[in-house]
Write a protein that holds these residues in place. Structure first.
Motif, PDB file in Angstrom:
ATOM      1  N   GLN A   1     -20.120 -40.841  15.268  1.00  0.00           N
ATOM      2  CA  GLN A   1     -21.350 -40.631  14.503  1.00  0.00           C
ATOM      3  C   GLN A   1     -21.470 -41.702  13.426  1.00  0.00           C
ATOM      4  N   ILE A   2     -22.638 -42.300  13.307  1.00  0.00           N
ATOM      5  CA  ILE A   2     -22.819 -43.358  12.317  1.00  0.00           C
ATOM      6  C   ILE A   2     -23.778 -42.957  11.199  1.00  0.00           C
TER       7      ILE A   2
ATOM      8  N   MET B   1     -12.436 -40.493   8.202  1.00  0.00           N
ATOM      9  CA  MET B   1     -12.822 -41.090   9.459  1.00  0.00           C
ATOM     10  C   MET B   1     -13.643 -40.072  10.260  1.00  0.00           C
ATOM     11  N   PRO B   2     -14.752 -40.509  10.868  1.00  0.00           N
ATOM     12  CA  PRO B   2     -15.576 -39.569  11.642  1.00  0.00           C
ATOM     13  C   PRO B   2     -14.842 -39.098  12.892  1.00  0.00           C
ATOM     14  N   HIS B   3     -15.198 -37.923  13.322  1.00  0.00           N
ATOM     15  CA  HIS B   3     -14.581 -37.414  14.541  1.00  0.00           C
ATOM     16  C   HIS B   3     -15.088 -38.188  15.760  1.00  0.00           C
ATOM     17  N   LEU B   4     -14.450 -37.958  16.887  1.00  0.00           N
ATOM     18  CA  LEU B   4     -14.796 -38.620  18.138  1.00  0.00           C
ATOM     19  C   LEU B   4     -15.682 -37.701  18.971  1.00  0.00           C
ATOM     20  N   THR B   5     -16.796 -38.221  19.435  1.00  0.00           N
ATOM     21  CA  THR B   5     -17.683 -37.490  20.334  1.00  0.00           C
ATOM     22  C   THR B   5     -17.556 -38.100  21.722  1.00  0.00           C
ATOM     23  N   ILE B   6     -17.370 -37.239  22.700  1.00  0.00           N
ATOM     24  CA  ILE B   6     -17.305 -37.659  24.100  1.00  0.00           C
ATOM     25  C   ILE B   6     -18.493 -37.034  24.810  1.00  0.00           C
ATOM     26  N   VAL B   7     -19.230 -37.851  25.542  1.00  0.00           N
ATOM     27  CA  VAL B   7     -20.332 -37.378  26.376  1.00  0.00           C
ATOM     28  C   VAL B   7     -20.029 -37.835  27.791  1.00  0.00           C
ATOM     29  N   VAL B   8     -20.009 -36.889  28.708  1.00  0.00           N
ATOM     30  CA  VAL B   8     -19.722 -37.209  30.104  1.00  0.00           C
ATOM     31  C   VAL B   8     -20.911 -36.775  30.947  1.00  0.00           C
ATOM     32  N   ASP B   9     -21.453 -37.727  31.694  1.00  0.00           N
ATOM     33  CA  ASP B   9     -22.584 -37.496  32.597  1.00  0.00           C
ATOM     34  C   ASP B   9     -22.030 -37.480  34.017  1.00  0.00           C
ATOM     35  N   VAL B  10     -22.089 -36.319  34.660  1.00  0.00           N
ATOM     36  CA  VAL B  10     -21.492 -36.136  35.980  1.00  0.00           C
ATOM     37  C   VAL B  10     -22.578 -35.755  36.980  1.00  0.00           C
ATOM     38  N   ARG B  11     -22.550 -36.416  38.126  1.00  0.00           N
ATOM     39  CA  ARG B  11     -23.467 -36.051  39.202  1.00  0.00           C
ATOM     40  C   ARG B  11     -22.634 -35.581  40.390  1.00  0.00           C
ATOM     41  N   ALA B  12     -22.911 -34.347  40.821  1.00  0.00           N
ATOM     42  CA  ALA B  12     -22.200 -33.773  41.959  1.00  0.00           C
ATOM     43  C   ALA B  12     -22.774 -34.296  43.266  1.00  0.00           C
ATOM     44  N   LYS B  13     -21.926 -34.349  44.271  1.00  0.00           N
ATOM     45  CA  LYS B  13     -22.436 -34.583  45.623  1.00  0.00           C
ATOM     46  C   LYS B  13     -23.315 -33.377  45.958  1.00  0.00           C
ATOM     47  N   PRO B  14     -24.434 -33.582  46.654  1.00  0.00           N
ATOM     48  CA  PRO B  14     -25.380 -32.473  46.878  1.00  0.00           C
ATOM     49  C   PRO B  14     -24.767 -31.216  47.490  1.00  0.00           C
ATOM     50  N   ASP B  15     -23.786 -31.360  48.345  1.00  0.00           N
ATOM     51  CA  ASP B  15     -23.175 -30.185  48.975  1.00  0.00           C
ATOM     52  C   ASP B  15     -21.989 -29.633  48.177  1.00  0.00           C
ATOM     53  N   GLN B  16     -21.760 -30.184  46.979  1.00  0.00           N
ATOM     54  CA  GLN B  16     -20.608 -29.776  46.169  1.00  0.00           C
ATOM     55  C   GLN B  16     -20.991 -29.231  44.794  1.00  0.00           C
ATOM     56  N   VAL B  17     -22.271 -28.912  44.605  1.00  0.00           N
ATOM     57  CA  VAL B  17     -22.742 -28.470  43.287  1.00  0.00           C
ATOM     58  C   VAL B  17     -21.996 -27.220  42.819  1.00  0.00           C
ATOM     59  N   GLU B  18     -21.964 -26.185  43.616  1.00  0.00           N
ATOM     60  CA  GLU B  18     -21.343 -24.927  43.182  1.00  0.00           C
ATOM     61  C   GLU B  18     -19.830 -25.056  43.025  1.00  0.00           C
TER      62      GLU B  18
END
Length: 96
Positions: A94-95, A1-18
């Motif tokens: 993955q396919i 069985m293929p492994h699991l890939t997780i992709v997470v796209d996160v956008r910070a609030k502009p004043d919370q980047v650091e």
């Protein structure tokens, strides 16, 4: 069985980047040591510093679920909740 890939796209609030970046970086070594974690990478967009991408591979969906239930993951979620403008997670196999 293929492994699991997780992709997470996160956008910070502009004043919370650091603060968000610091918290995202804090958990990387913890997650990389977990049973079933093949790799875990954190990226920051070169043209948009509010955007982060997490790319991770797990041996199985079950081991990823164990990871998601760990206390440090729950604490991480609480620590980042007020810093994130939007977040999308993709669970992929993955396919080819």
């Amino acid at each position: 069985m293929p492994h699991l890939t997780i992709v997470v796209d996160v956008r910070a609030k502009p004043d919370q980047v650091e603060p968000l970046k610091a918290e995202l970086r804090r958990v990387v070594p913890l997650i990389r040591q977990e049973n079933g974690c093949i790799d875990y990478y954190l990226h920051q967009d070169n043209s948009d510093p509010t955007r982060f991408l997490v790319y991770e591979n797990w041996e199985s969906h079950e081991l990823w679920q164990v990871h998601m239930n760990r206390s440090h993951v729950q604490e991480h979620g609480e620590a980042t909740a007020d810093k994130i403008a939007e977040c999308t997670r993709y669970e992929m196999s993955q396919i080819d």
